[in-house]
Design a protein around this motif. Structure first.
Motif: not given
Lengths: 233, 405
Positions: B326-331, B334-338, B374-390
């Motif tokens: 999850l942290i990997e997908s959020t990372a 995160l970088f994509g967002g920045v 924009g940043f918040f949604f990017a993080m949310a997307v990373g967490i949401t879509f990273g959840l299933y693989p994790a």
């Protein structure tokens, strides 16, 4: 008594077919023993190692590891036992290629929740025990096969386990470095570690205190090595 | 569990496969930069329009004669004399929230100075017109009470009229022929621009009384404009003026009252529509970016099955494995967002530059709220879509995963 199997079975459901990988096996292993498990491929020795190593639960029967009934434990408790009480050594080493030898050895301590300094100190110590003090910052691809397996042994030692399980530890090594690994395992035994060695190499098995022979999921002998050799004749 | 260490480990993993990580981030980068650049350009447009409307004055009521058909005229014949100079005076005197009032008398005629001539419109107004319409004097002076009282033949010009009739010449104190009357130029208005097709610099102002006396012969008004003291009193004042005028016009509603409020509200609706459309597009592209993350994380989990098995054998709990992936997908997000924020700001400013070339005053406005969103949604997307693989990684059987080839 460290390990006690009471009529332990393991059944895999492969679609319609139930495969009996282990069949009502009972035996015990005491602390300080050096035991080998031998048997032809497909005999169930890997499954037996998985159950002993708490990687999977028995389907039936009772497995006592240090008085704990493993078959009733949760996944989280199994993870804790593997983390604190068992060290694994694999045929293919299973080192993380991105990490240095030191980081690889320290990995179990990370899951134990130790602070970084303590992890590094203990990992260094474990690496010096296997004679790799000068290679701690090397990555696996910068080490020979024998050195890689010694890193793996250091990783198995680092959490001070009750038992070390070695699955064909010399299978991917030439005979010279394989011999060194066996020598190292004997040294560990002499220092009081309990070891289980899974192998199909009878010569290797002959060097251990006791050999458990398994065939078609059943233990057919748990004897002194010399008698074991007779059995095969 | 040490999140910082898992995070640095995740970065190590991501940087060990740079091209793949970069491509995965691209979806998030595009999504976030779209959110920011689009919103900045819409916000810039909004600011421009609001500023313009404010320049025109926001709390104005304009009263005009209503176009009546034959039927209506026949029915009301002899009852009302239409909108007259006195109406404006009474409104000023009687309505409490009517802070300033000016009548407007349009005279469509011919303008001439020297050899330059053109047709145009002179507006007869009072001195309060300057403040009501938010004009400013560039040079000279505006119409005064004295000009009105004495029916003086003086004129105040907008920049457009100056350009057409005087070219390079300084118009102050010069003569200007309106129709066949000679006027003296006493002041020049500051530029105001145009909105909704009206050029506010094409303006020629003369005293209302002069307009009545010289051109119209009666005191019928083109309109009169009321400045209300506060925006919240607009509706009330509107109602009071209506009642007062109905009373004076013998119950004939031969006038209409319009407000700038309507204009602002319409503009706000248009901007809101733009927001929804652009926001929706940007959100969709972020979604697509999220699917990209999920896809790559599923591949990663499969590729690293043996590693997951090993980690579990060494004592990693399900939670630890879940956290790792999850942290990997959020990372990634995160970088994509920045990067997306930086790119979005650049793109917004670029668009703003283009827009300001096309329409003066339209600049990009980078909203902190859009950056944050924009940043918040990017993080949310990373967490949401990273959840299933994790979750998939966490659920792997350790014994099977270890021996996965």
């Amino acid at each position: 008594m460290l390990i006690q199997f009471k009529a332990v079975s393991k059944v895999y459901q492969m679609g319609e077919v139930a495969v009996h990988a282990l069949h009502q096996n009972s035996f015990t292993i005491d602390s300080g023993e050096f035991v080998s498990i031998v048997g032809p491929s497909g005999s169930g020795k890997t499954t037996l190692l998985d159950v002993i190593g708490c990687l999977s639960r028995p389907t039936n029967g009772c497995y006592l590891f240090k008085e704990e009934e493993v078959q009733n434990l949760s996944d989280r408790d199994l993870a804790r036992i593997r983390n604190e009480k068992i060290g694994f050594i694999f045929q293919t080493f299973h080192l993380l290629g991105r990490n240095t030898a030191l980081a690889n050895v320290a990995l179990p301590l990370f899951y134990a929740g130790l602070p970084k300094e303590a992890r590094m100190a203990r990992a260094r110590e474990a690496l010096s025990q296997v004679g790799l003090s000068d290679r701690i910052h090397h990555r696996p691809n910068q080490l020979s096969g024998g050195q890689q397996q010694r890193v793996a042994i250091a990783r198995a030692l680092v959490n001070n386990p009750d038992i070390i399980l070695a699955d064909e530890p010399t299978g991917n090594l030439d005979s010279k470095s394989g011999g060194e690994i066996i020598e190292l395992l004997h040294t560990l035994h002499k220092h009081g570690h309990t070891l289980i060695l899974v192998t199909h190499d009878k010569e290797l098995a002959g060097l251990t205190d006791r050999t458990i022979t398994i065939k078609d999921g059943r233990i057919i002998g748990s004897e002194d090595p010399r008698k074991q050799m007779e059995h095969f004749r | 569990m040490n999140f910082i260490e898992i995070f640095t480990d995740a970065i190590k993993n991501l940087s060990s496969n740079k091209l793949r990580s970069a491509l995965t981030m691209l979806g998030v980068i595009i999504g976030v930069s779209a959110v920011i650049s689009m919103s900045s350009i819409v916000a810039g447009g909004e600011r421009m329009i609001v500023e313009m409307i404010e320049k025109l004055g926001t709390n104005l009521l304009s009263v005009r004669p209503k176009k009546m058909d034959k039927e209506d005229r026949r029915n009301t014949v002899g009852r009302s004399k239409g909108l007259r100079y006195k109406d404006a005076e009474i409104v000023k005197a009687m309505i409490p929230h009517a802070e300033k009032v000016t009548p407007v008398i349009n005279v469509r005629t011919h303008l001439r100075h020297g050899d330059n001539d053109r047709s145009g419109m002179a507006e007869g107004v009072l001195e309060s017109y300057l403040e009501i319409q938010n004009y400013e004097i560039d040079r000279g002076r505006f119409l005064s009470e004295e000009d009105t009282d004495r029916f003086k033949k003086v004129a105040v010009l907008g920049k457009e009229i100056v350009k057409d009739l005087f070219e390079e010449e300084d118009p102050l104190g010069k003569d200007l022929k309106i129709g066949n009357q000679r006027f003296v130029v006493i002041g020049i208005l500051k530029e105001k621009g145009s909105l909704h097709g009206i050029n506010y610099d094409d303006t020629l102002l003369i005293p209302a009384t002069t307009a009545i006396k010289l051109f119209n012969g009666n005191d019928k008004l083109t309109s009169f404009v009321v400045k209300v003291d506060h925006r919240r009193n607009m509706k009330k004042t509107d109602e009071m003026i209506r009642n007062l005028l109905l009373q004076r016009h013998d119950g004939v509603e031969d006038f209409v009252i319009r407000s700038q409020d309507q204009l602002i509200r319409n503009t706000e609706m248009i901007i809101f529509t733009f927001r929804v459309i652009l926001g929706g597009t940007a959100a969709l592209s972020l979604m697509v970016g999220g699917i990209g993350i999920m896809n790559i994380m599923l591949v990663t989990v499969t590729e690293r099955t043996a590693e997951i098995g090993l980690r579990k054998a060494l004592g990693a709990s399900r939670r630890a494995v879940l956290a790792q992936f999850l942290i990997e997908s959020t990372a990634i997000s995160l970088f994509g967002g920045v990067i997306g924020i930086l790119l979005g700001c650049l793109m917004g400013m670029g668009f703003g530059l283009l827009a300001s070339r096309a329409i003066t005053g339209w600049n990009a406005v980078i909203l902190p709220s859009a950056v944050f969103l924009g940043f918040f949604f990017a993080m949310a997307v990373g967490i949401t879509f990273g959840l299933y693989p994790a979750y998939k990684a966490a659920r792997l059987d350790p014994a099977e995963a270890l021996r996965y080839q």
